[in-house]
Design a protein around this motif. Structure first.
Motif, PDB file in Angstrom:
ATOM      1  N   GLU A  26      -4.470 -32.891 -30.781  1.00 48.64           N
ATOM      2  CA  GLU A  26      -3.867 -32.749 -29.452  1.00 48.64           C
ATOM      3  C   GLU A  26      -3.558 -34.114 -28.847  1.00 48.64           C
ATOM      4  O   GLU A  26      -2.525 -34.287 -28.177  1.00 48.64           O
ATOM      5  CB  GLU A  26      -4.800 -31.948 -28.553  1.00 48.64           C
ATOM      6  N   ILE A  27      -4.436 -35.079 -29.082  1.00 50.19           N
ATOM      7  CA  ILE A  27      -4.200 -36.428 -28.574  1.00 50.19           C
ATOM      8  C   ILE A  27      -2.941 -37.018 -29.211  1.00 50.19           C
ATOM      9  O   ILE A  27      -2.092 -37.600 -28.526  1.00 50.19           O
ATOM     10  CB  ILE A  27      -5.425 -37.317 -28.855  1.00 50.19           C
ATOM     11  N   ARG A  28      -2.810 -36.877 -30.511  1.00 52.00           N
ATOM     12  CA  ARG A  28      -1.623 -37.405 -31.199  1.00 52.00           C
ATOM     13  C   ARG A  28      -0.346 -36.755 -30.665  1.00 52.00           C
ATOM     14  O   ARG A  28       0.665 -37.433 -30.445  1.00 52.00           O
ATOM     15  CB  ARG A  28      -1.737 -37.174 -32.699  1.00 52.00           C
ATOM     16  N   ARG A  29      -0.394 -35.456 -30.489  1.00 52.51           N
ATOM     17  CA  ARG A  29       0.806 -34.748 -30.007  1.00 52.51           C
ATOM     18  C   ARG A  29       1.163 -35.179 -28.592  1.00 52.51           C
ATOM     19  O   ARG A  29       2.345 -35.393 -28.260  1.00 52.51           O
ATOM     20  CB  ARG A  29       0.566 -33.248 -30.079  1.00 52.51           C
ATOM     21  N   GLY A  30       0.163 -35.313 -27.738  1.00 59.52           N
ATOM     22  CA  GLY A  30       0.432 -35.752 -26.379  1.00 59.52           C
ATOM     23  C   GLY A  30       0.929 -37.180 -26.318  1.00 59.52           C
ATOM     24  O   GLY A  30       1.858 -37.504 -25.566  1.00 59.52           O
ATOM     25  N   HIS A  31       0.333 -38.045 -27.122  1.00 58.31           N
ATOM     26  CA  HIS A  31       0.692 -39.462 -27.130  1.00 58.31           C
ATOM     27  C   HIS A  31       2.122 -39.672 -27.611  1.00 58.31           C
ATOM     28  O   HIS A  31       2.778 -40.655 -27.241  1.00 58.31           O
ATOM     29  CB  HIS A  31      -0.288 -40.207 -28.037  1.00 58.31           C
ATOM     30  N   ALA A  32       2.633 -38.741 -28.424  1.00 66.72           N
ATOM     31  CA  ALA A  32       4.012 -38.840 -28.901  1.00 66.72           C
ATOM     32  C   ALA A  32       5.013 -38.556 -27.785  1.00 66.72           C
ATOM     33  O   ALA A  32       6.172 -38.975 -27.858  1.00 66.72           O
ATOM     34  CB  ALA A  32       4.236 -37.866 -30.058  1.00 66.72           C
ATOM     35  N   VAL A  33       4.576 -37.867 -26.739  1.00 70.74           N
ATOM     36  CA  VAL A  33       5.450 -37.549 -25.605  1.00 70.74           C
ATOM     37  C   VAL A  33       5.444 -38.681 -24.583  1.00 70.74           C
ATOM     38  O   VAL A  33       6.487 -39.092 -24.065  1.00 70.74           O
ATOM     39  CB  VAL A  33       5.006 -36.234 -24.935  1.00 70.74           C
ATOM     40  N   HIS A  34       4.250 -39.181 -24.283  1.00 72.88           N
ATOM     41  CA  HIS A  34       4.089 -40.270 -23.313  1.00 72.88           C
ATOM     42  C   HIS A  34       2.795 -40.994 -23.654  1.00 72.88           C
ATOM     43  O   HIS A  34       1.811 -40.360 -24.027  1.00 72.88           O
ATOM     44  CB  HIS A  34       4.027 -39.721 -21.883  1.00 72.88           C
ATOM     45  N   PRO A  35       2.776 -42.327 -23.543  1.00 73.78           N
ATOM     46  CA  PRO A  35       1.545 -43.047 -23.878  1.00 73.78           C
ATOM     47  C   PRO A  35       0.329 -42.529 -23.104  1.00 73.78           C
ATOM     48  O   PRO A  35       0.357 -42.424 -21.876  1.00 73.78           O
ATOM     49  CB  PRO A  35       1.866 -44.494 -23.485  1.00 73.78           C
ATOM     50  N   ILE A  36      -0.702 -42.196 -23.830  1.00 74.01           N
ATOM     51  CA  ILE A  36      -1.962 -41.788 -23.227  1.00 74.01           C
ATOM     52  C   ILE A  36      -2.805 -43.042 -23.034  1.00 74.01           C
ATOM     53  O   ILE A  36      -3.066 -43.778 -23.990  1.00 74.01           O
ATOM     54  CB  ILE A  36      -2.707 -40.779 -24.123  1.00 74.01           C
ATOM     55  N   THR A  37      -3.236 -43.284 -21.819  1.00 71.28           N
ATOM     56  CA  THR A  37      -4.012 -44.486 -21.526  1.00 71.28           C
ATOM     57  C   THR A  37      -5.479 -44.310 -21.860  1.00 71.28           C
ATOM     58  O   THR A  37      -6.127 -45.232 -22.362  1.00 71.28           O
ATOM     59  CB  THR A  37      -3.839 -44.868 -20.045  1.00 71.28           C
ATOM     60  N   ALA A  38      -6.019 -43.125 -21.585  1.00 73.26           N
ATOM     61  CA  ALA A  38      -7.449 -42.910 -21.805  1.00 73.26           C
ATOM     62  C   ALA A  38      -7.721 -41.465 -22.190  1.00 73.26           C
ATOM     63  O   ALA A  38      -7.041 -40.545 -21.731  1.00 73.26           O
ATOM     64  CB  ALA A  38      -8.244 -43.267 -20.551  1.00 73.26           C
ATOM     65  N   VAL A  39      -8.707 -41.289 -23.027  1.00 71.95           N
ATOM     66  CA  VAL A  39      -9.251 -39.975 -23.353  1.00 71.95           C
ATOM     67  C   VAL A  39     -10.676 -39.938 -22.818  1.00 71.95           C
ATOM     68  O   VAL A  39     -11.464 -40.864 -23.046  1.00 71.95           O
ATOM     69  CB  VAL A  39      -9.241 -39.714 -24.869  1.00 71.95           C
ATOM     70  N   GLN A  40     -10.991 -38.884 -22.099  1.00 71.19           N
ATOM     71  CA  GLN A  40     -12.340 -38.707 -21.558  1.00 71.19           C
ATOM     72  C   GLN A  40     -13.021 -37.542 -22.270  1.00 71.19           C
ATOM     73  O   GLN A  40     -12.462 -36.452 -22.362  1.00 71.19           O
ATOM     74  CB  GLN A  40     -12.291 -38.437 -20.054  1.00 71.19           C
ATOM     75  N   SER A  41     -14.197 -37.793 -22.796  1.00 72.33           N
ATOM     76  CA  SER A  41     -15.004 -36.748 -23.418  1.00 72.33           C
ATOM     77  C   SER A  41     -16.468 -37.159 -23.321  1.00 72.33           C
ATOM     78  O   SER A  41     -16.782 -38.324 -23.064  1.00 72.33           O
ATOM     79  CB  SER A  41     -14.625 -36.525 -24.887  1.00 72.33           C
ATOM     80  N   GLU A  42     -17.344 -36.215 -23.565  1.00 74.68           N
ATOM     81  CA  GLU A  42     -18.763 -36.534 -23.588  1.00 74.68           C
ATOM     82  C   GLU A  42     -19.084 -37.350 -24.840  1.00 74.68           C
ATOM     83  O   GLU A  42     -18.662 -37.022 -25.942  1.00 74.68           O
ATOM     84  CB  GLU A  42     -19.587 -35.246 -23.576  1.00 74.68           C
ATOM     85  N   TRP A  43     -19.862 -38.412 -24.643  1.00 74.73           N
ATOM     86  CA  TRP A  43     -20.306 -39.253 -25.752  1.00 74.73           C
ATOM     87  C   TRP A  43     -21.608 -39.903 -25.351  1.00 74.73           C
ATOM     88  O   TRP A  43     -21.687 -40.543 -24.281  1.00 74.73           O
ATOM     89  CB  TRP A  43     -19.263 -40.318 -26.076  1.00 74.73           C
TER      90      TRP A  43
END
Length: 340
Positions: free
Chosen positions: A164-181
């Protein structure tokens, strides 16, 4: 205080902010009661310590967190990096909400958030969860339109899978991904973190102290009746005692390192992020300035390789998943959850 900064993102979509931020779900009472004046006082304490990255969402207290932040930010908005989110239906209780990634919903929610926050832009706007009924490309396209409109400076994704990140980033640059870590929640290391490192996307870990388990003062008896943690498997009665025993091992390692356990948890995260080659800003939440001081000790602390190795072994000892529903988080949809 002046904290070190980090550049999240790349490809002309960079957000510079402090390497330690604040997760403002706590000021909406998710982990216990706090009144508005107490929340405002806490935000002043956070500001005094140099933390200028604040993360909230439209669903935190169903707008309450944003509204309190709006009062606090009046007259000092430009001094802060402000993130908020949309994509989870802002109604109902945690664990029972649906998702909504339709462009019209995104456009509606940014205006409501901006009104509550008392500003005409946010620095980072996340899609809080993917909507299985809406292609991520469509949702990201709507977020990109908000950048063009000047309401949003950069965009992010929260609890999205590597695909999903790759697909979204192909539309517009994704600056940050937030998830539990955290030391106890490591599923993102399999696919999500390497993808962010490859694409130059920053990462914003939430719940870095495992919702309080990785602190020195945690006790199962302290959980209030309405505490949100009761909905998470780690805190179910059949798991909590065992998991608190696992956390005790982390507390012992923290004492050996001369750190509060919360500081150890953050130092571990910064070390792991460096090893993966991904830039992070960590957003713990708390209702107490004392806890923030303990977290700050991890910002520049170094850990011995032996300590990191010992901490790496703890996640597999935890009982229960990190989320009330595997489908609600990236690791569940990537087949990495559930776990006994």
């Amino acid at each position: 205080m002046t904290l070190r900064t980090v550049d999240l993102g790349s490809r002309g979509s960079v957000l510079t902010t402090t390497a330690l931020g604040y997760g403002a779900m706590s000021i909406a009472g998710a982990y216990g009661p706090i009144d508005e004046q107490g929340a405002l006082n806490l935000l002043h304490e956070i500001y005094d310590r140099g933390v200028t990255f604040i993360d909230t969402a439209n669903i935190y207290g169903l707008g309450l967190s944003e509204s309190i932040l709006g009062k606090f930010l009046a007259g000092r908005r430009a001094e802060f990096t402000l993130a908020t989110k949309c994509g989870i239906e802002p109604k109902g209780e945690a664990g029972q909400r649906g998702t909504n990634g339709r462009p019209e919903h995104i456009r509606e929610q940014i205006d409501l958030s901006l009104s509550r926050l008392g500003t005409d832009y946010v620095d980072l706007y996340y899609l809080h969860r993917p909507d299985p009924q809406v292609p991520v490309e469509e949702s990201v396209g709507a977020l990109a339109d908000l950048v063009t409109a000047g309401k949003v400076r950069t965009i992010g994704l929260s609890e999205h899978t590597a695909e999903e990140i790759r697909r979204g980033h192909a539309v517009h640059p994704i600056t940050a991904v937030q998830s539990e870590w955290s030391i106890f929640a490591r599923d993102v290391e399999r696919y999500v973190i390497p993808t962010c490192a490859e694409l130059g996307i920053g990462f914003v870990p939430y719940s870095p102290v495992a919702r309080g388990l990785l602190t020195d003062r945690f006790s199962p008896e302290l959980l209030a009746q309405k505490d949100t943690r009761h909905k998470f498997p780690w805190f179910f009665p059949e798991n909590l005692g065992h998991n608190n025993d696992v956390a005790a091992h982390a507390r012992e390692l923290a004492a050996e390192a001369g750190l509060p356990t919360a500081g150890l948890a953050l130092a571990w995260l910064y070390a792991k992020a460096s090893a993966f080659g991904v830039k992070i800003s960590v957003i713990p939440g708390t209702r107490y300035a004392q806890n923030l001081d303990e977290l700050l000790t991890g910002l520049e602390a170094g850990l011995a390789a032996e300590a990191i190795s010992a901490l790496d072994e703890l996640a597999d000892q935890m009982c229960g998943d990190r989320s009330f529903s595997p489908t609600w988080v990236s690791g569940g949809r990537e087949g990495l959850l559930p776990r006994s």
